[in-house]
Structure formats: structure tokens, C-alpha cells
Motif scaffolding. Sequence first.
Motif, short mmCIF file in Angstrom:
data_model
loop_
_atom_site.label_atom_id
_atom_site.label_comp_id
_atom_site.label_asym_id
_atom_site.label_seq_id
_atom_site.Cartn_x
_atom_site.Cartn_y
_atom_site.Cartn_z
N GLY A 57 0.80 -1.22 0.00
CA GLY A 57 0.00 0.00 0.00
C GLY A 57 0.83 1.26 0.00
N ARG A 58 0.46 2.19 0.88
CA ARG A 58 0.99 3.55 0.81
C ARG A 58 1.76 3.94 2.06
NH1 ARG A 58 -2.31 6.52 -2.59
NH2 ARG A 58 -0.68 8.13 -2.41
N ALA A 59 2.45 5.09 1.97
CA ALA A 59 3.10 5.75 3.11
C ALA A 59 3.99 4.81 3.90
CB ALA A 59 2.04 6.37 4.03
N ALA A 60 4.80 4.02 3.20
CA ALA A 60 5.58 2.97 3.85
C ALA A 60 6.58 3.51 4.87
CB ALA A 60 6.32 2.16 2.78
N ILE A 61 7.24 4.60 4.57
CA ILE A 61 8.26 5.13 5.49
C ILE A 61 7.62 5.69 6.77
CG2 ILE A 61 9.99 6.95 5.77
CD1 ILE A 61 10.87 6.36 2.89
N PRO A 62 6.61 6.56 6.68
CA PRO A 62 5.97 7.01 7.92
C PRO A 62 5.38 5.88 8.76
CG PRO A 62 5.38 8.46 6.11
CD PRO A 62 6.10 7.29 5.50
N TRP A 63 4.71 4.94 8.12
CA TRP A 63 4.07 3.87 8.88
C TRP A 63 5.07 3.01 9.63
CZ3 TRP A 63 -0.38 4.36 10.64
CH2 TRP A 63 -1.48 4.80 9.90
N ALA A 64 6.22 2.75 9.04
CA ALA A 64 7.23 1.92 9.70
C ALA A 64 7.65 2.54 11.03
CB ALA A 64 8.44 1.74 8.80
N ILE A 65 7.71 3.87 11.09
CA ILE A 65 8.09 4.57 12.31
C ILE A 65 6.91 4.67 13.26
CG2 ILE A 65 8.91 6.77 13.25
CD1 ILE A 65 10.46 7.15 10.60
N ILE A 66 5.75 5.04 12.75
CA ILE A 66 4.55 5.17 13.59
C ILE A 66 4.22 3.85 14.28
CG2 ILE A 66 2.04 5.52 13.53
CD1 ILE A 66 2.57 7.63 11.32
N LYS A 67 4.39 2.75 13.57
CA LYS A 67 4.09 1.43 14.13
C LYS A 67 5.16 0.92 15.08
CE LYS A 67 1.21 -0.06 10.23
NZ LYS A 67 0.01 -0.44 11.01
N GLY A 68 6.27 1.63 15.17
CA GLY A 68 7.32 1.23 16.10
C GLY A 68 8.03 -0.05 15.71
N LEU A 69 8.15 -0.29 14.40
CA LEU A 69 8.81 -1.51 13.95
C LEU A 69 10.30 -1.48 14.28
CD1 LEU A 69 7.24 -1.98 10.38
CD2 LEU A 69 6.39 -2.82 12.58
N ASP A 70 10.88 -2.66 14.51
CA ASP A 70 12.32 -2.70 14.76
C ASP A 70 13.12 -2.90 13.48
OD1 ASP A 70 11.79 -5.36 14.21
OD2 ASP A 70 12.30 -6.09 16.20
N GLN A 71 12.42 -3.19 12.38
CA GLN A 71 13.09 -3.27 11.08
C GLN A 71 12.09 -3.06 9.96
OE1 GLN A 71 14.88 -7.07 10.23
NE2 GLN A 71 12.94 -8.12 10.05
N THR A 72 12.60 -2.61 8.84
CA THR A 72 11.83 -2.54 7.60
C THR A 72 12.78 -2.95 6.49
OG1 THR A 72 10.35 -1.16 6.25
CG2 THR A 72 12.28 -0.07 7.21
N GLY A 73 12.51 -2.55 5.26
CA GLY A 73 13.41 -2.92 4.18
C GLY A 73 12.85 -2.49 2.84
N VAL A 74 13.43 -3.02 1.79
CA VAL A 74 12.93 -2.79 0.44
C VAL A 74 12.78 -4.14 -0.25
CG1 VAL A 74 13.87 -0.46 0.18
CG2 VAL A 74 15.26 -2.42 -0.45
N SER A 75 11.79 -4.24 -1.08
CA SER A 75 11.50 -5.49 -1.79
C SER A 75 11.41 -5.22 -3.28
CB SER A 75 10.17 -6.09 -1.32
OG SER A 75 10.19 -6.34 0.07
N MET A 76 12.18 -5.98 -4.06
CA MET A 76 12.05 -5.93 -5.51
C MET A 76 11.12 -7.05 -5.94
SD MET A 76 14.99 -6.26 -8.49
CE MET A 76 15.69 -4.64 -8.17
N PHE A 77 10.15 -6.74 -6.80
CA PHE A 77 9.17 -7.74 -7.17
C PHE A 77 8.69 -7.55 -8.61
CE2 PHE A 77 6.94 -4.07 -5.68
CZ PHE A 77 5.72 -4.04 -6.31
N LYS A 78 8.18 -8.61 -9.17
CA LYS A 78 7.62 -8.55 -10.52
C LYS A 78 6.22 -7.96 -10.42
CE LYS A 78 6.58 -11.35 -14.62
NZ LYS A 78 6.62 -12.70 -15.23
N LEU A 79 6.01 -6.89 -11.14
CA LEU A 79 4.72 -6.21 -11.08
C LEU A 79 3.62 -7.06 -11.70
CD1 LEU A 79 5.91 -2.63 -12.12
CD2 LEU A 79 5.13 -3.33 -9.85
N ASP A 80 2.48 -7.08 -11.01
CA ASP A 80 1.28 -7.68 -11.59
C ASP A 80 0.14 -6.69 -11.39
OD1 ASP A 80 0.52 -7.93 -8.92
OD2 ASP A 80 0.90 -10.08 -8.84
N GLU A 81 -1.08 -7.13 -11.59
CA GLU A 81 -2.21 -6.19 -11.52
C GLU A 81 -2.69 -5.96 -10.09
OE1 GLU A 81 -4.99 -6.29 -15.14
OE2 GLU A 81 -4.29 -8.36 -15.01
N GLY A 82 -2.11 -6.64 -9.11
CA GLY A 82 -2.46 -6.42 -7.73
C GLY A 82 -1.67 -5.27 -7.13
#
Length: 277
Positions: free
Chosen positions: A114-139
Motif C-alpha cells: 500500500g501507501r506511506a511505507a516510510i511514515p508507517w514503519a516509524i509510527i508502528k514502532g517496527l524494529d526493522q523494515t526494508g525494500v523489496s524488488m518484485f515482478k509487477l502484476d495487476e495487484g
Amino acid sequence: MKFGFVTCVQLGLSCIEKIYEIGGQLDLLITLNDNKAVKKSGRIYLDDFSSKNKIDLIKINHINDAEAIQAIKDHDIDWLFIIGWSQIANKSVLDAPKKGAIGIHPTLLPEGRGRAAIPWAIIKGLDQTGVSMFKLDEGVDTGKLLGQKFLPLTPKETASSLYNRVNKAHEGLIEQVWSDLVNDSIVLKAQDESKATYWPGRTPADGEINEAMTVEEVDRLVRATTKPYPGAFIMEDGKKIIVWSGSTLQSIGNEESICIKLSNGDYWATNFEEVLE
């Protein structure tokens, strides 16, 4: 193996430069027409890079335009990167490259689709996040994974620091998978749907601080919405005061700070840079 790249912002250009830094090359660049999104944050133009490296450059109004699809087919593109691009590619675009289209999302998919990945990672108090490379589909961020990079989060992580780290991780992920893409040895891994979560979009109005919040909630909100985002804010005497940073106090601080009394009796002192009517 032939590659194309779609972008109009600095993040995408940084990934393109990384490809050439590691000895790769591109066969097609696609970007917006010069008069489009001129005020977009990080907006860049690819003319100089395409000319210097002798790459065909196509300028379009929308990624789903017929001329974009035809250019991908005419250049016999195997993999098409779409990075730093806000328009949603339809099935015709995704099917145009022979192997598929590749995107990068700044979470550890399937978490945080979804959206706003960087703000949400901090707001949710996560201890880690990252980046994911993926093959685009219609989802929405549902395609098979090509690779991931993990980013631990510090207790004082801000949107500014995480934004820069995420951007560097994009480049690192490009470098990580490039050889396998060129050699057609990349392994695609399906996402675990049982672990999927979706994060909604955020608006500037979501940055309002209120007295019912805890110190921890205020701290996370301010860190999550500071630059390059619009900032957290309080309303005082009809004015919107944008808050860029702050700290916890046990009592009211000096006159150079604005102090917010919170529900647990603590005070939160803010540093601010601008006041808007």
C-alpha cells in the motif's frame, strides 16, 4: 538480455546510475514529457544521461500510452524497471516486456503493501523494515519477489534518515540482483499471503498532535512525518504550527519551545520552523 527503465525522479536516476556503475547497460529510457510534474519532489530529466550513454529516450504523458507500449516492444525489452513513477501501469504495459516489469516497494513484502511505507514503519514502532524488488502484476504490491534488503530501525529513526537509507537500499538491491537478471538465473519467490498486511495512504491532516496522545505516540508521529513529509502539527490560536522535532520533558521548558501537556501529565517540547495561518 535487454532492459528498459521508467522514471522521472532522482531515486530512479540513482538506480540507473548504479546500473552503469556496476557495468550494466539499458536499451530504453521512458520518462514524462518536460512540461509534466514540473513541481514534483525530486523531478529530474534524463536527456543528458541518455545522450551521454547513447540510450533511446521516450517522453510520454502516461505510462499506459500506446507509444510507450510500442517503444517497449520495438526495443525488444526483456525486463522493464518502473521505479519512482506514480502512475499505475496496466496489463498492456506489464505484458509488453518479454520477461515482465519490475518494481521496488519500501517494505518487507508482503508486510506493508500500500501507501506511506516510510511514515508507517516509524509510527508502528517496527524494529526493522526494508525494500523489496518484485515482478509487477495487476495487484497492489502482490507480485513475486526477486530480492529483499533488510533495514534495522533505531529508536530515534526519522523520516529523513529512513528516506535516505531506503533510497540507498534501492541501489543496493539493483546491484544485488543485476547479475542474475542478466544471466537469466533470477529465482522468483511467491509472497506468503498469510502474512500480508496493507497500510493506508496518509494525508497532511493525519499529522495533527492532540493532548490525548502519549509521549511515545507524539514522538513517533513527529519523527515519522518530518521532512521530506509535511510535518506533524498543532493548532494554536487558529494557527497551524508545524513541528519538525522535539523531546520529552518532565515539566514546562524554556520560552524558546512550545510545550504540549499530554494525557499522562508529561510535557513534550517542540522545535518548529514555520507557522501557517
